[in-house]
Design an enzyme around this catalytic site. Sequence first.
Site, PDB file in Angstrom:
ATOM      1  N   LYS A   1       0.886  -1.319  -0.232  1.00  0.00           N
ATOM      2  CA  LYS A   1      -0.002  -0.062  -0.017  1.00  0.00           C
ATOM      3  C   LYS A   1       0.868   1.190   0.071  1.00  0.00           C
ATOM      4  CE  LYS A   1       0.867   1.151   4.492  1.00  0.00           C
ATOM      5  NZ  LYS A   1       1.782   2.691   4.714  1.00  0.00           N
TER       6      LYS A   1
ATOM      7  N   ASP B   1      -3.100  -1.855   9.871  1.00  0.00           N
ATOM      8  CA  ASP B   1      -3.014  -1.723   8.337  1.00  0.00           C
ATOM      9  C   ASP B   1      -3.470  -3.055   7.843  1.00  0.00           C
ATOM     10  OD1 ASP B   1      -1.902   0.666   8.317  1.00  0.00           O
ATOM     11  OD2 ASP B   1       0.074   0.011   8.015  1.00  0.00           O
TER      12      ASP B   1
END
Length: 300
Positions: free
Chosen positions: A10, A137
Amino acid sequence: MSVTVRVPAKVNVQLAVGGARPDGFHDLANVFLAVGLYDEVTATPADELTVTCEGPGADQVPLDRTNLAARAALALAARHGIDPAVRLHIAKDIPVAGGMAGGSADAAGALVACDALWGTGASRAELLDICAELGSDVPFSLVGGAALGTGRGERLRPLEVGGAFHWVFAVADGGLSTPAVYGEFDRLHENDEVPEPVASQALLDALAKGDVDALAAFLPGSNDLQPAALSLFPKLADTLAAGRAAGALAALVSGSGPTTAFLARDAASAHTVAEGLRAAGVCEAARVAASPAPGATILP
């Protein structure tokens, strides 16, 4: 039988950070984009839980039960009364300790792989609940695409993306500890009134329209952790400057760093920026990838 799951890295196109909470975490407005750099996690029946790893940075990955992938398997097994007898093999391609959620991706991959291997039939909601327990996350690594994360980043709202965005990621020679970067953020702001983190509507509009120029205009200053990362790893300033000089539309530290991210106009421009970064000798490697990318996916 074995199950292999591919999971994306990401980049945070916005990371707005609030002050430290009583529990030590920080409230965030975290705009995630999944990018096309992937780890693969393979789950195979075994006599006991073991973890193996290969690929760039594999020597830095813990192979005991502190590994997030191992913790994911243990959490799923505990919920379903299963013996966590599985071998988890991680094929790394996401930079290790690079601010791109490689460990979180491996946790999401292990969770999906073990769910399929063991036939636990966990719902999406249950998997996301386990992800949130494992780390801020990890839920996004499961979901992929684009999302706004609030709370400590684990509460997700999917976002529309109107086109592909092209990136170059400069892998640093060394890593940064996320807790250390947040600690430095707190030190830098110890005398400040830190505002509540809010997602930028201009940024969300740029993503929805697929407008690379509008996104580029927003990115400078979009990562509240960048000053802390630069304080701990000053050489990153040279990398950011080299990427801009090579033609990047915008440059920022990815998450807690030390990977740096460069937005390019198109795929060809991304390769030009990557070549410029390599020629400047300011990073260990320069990787090209596009976003958005799908979340955790079982491979055939």
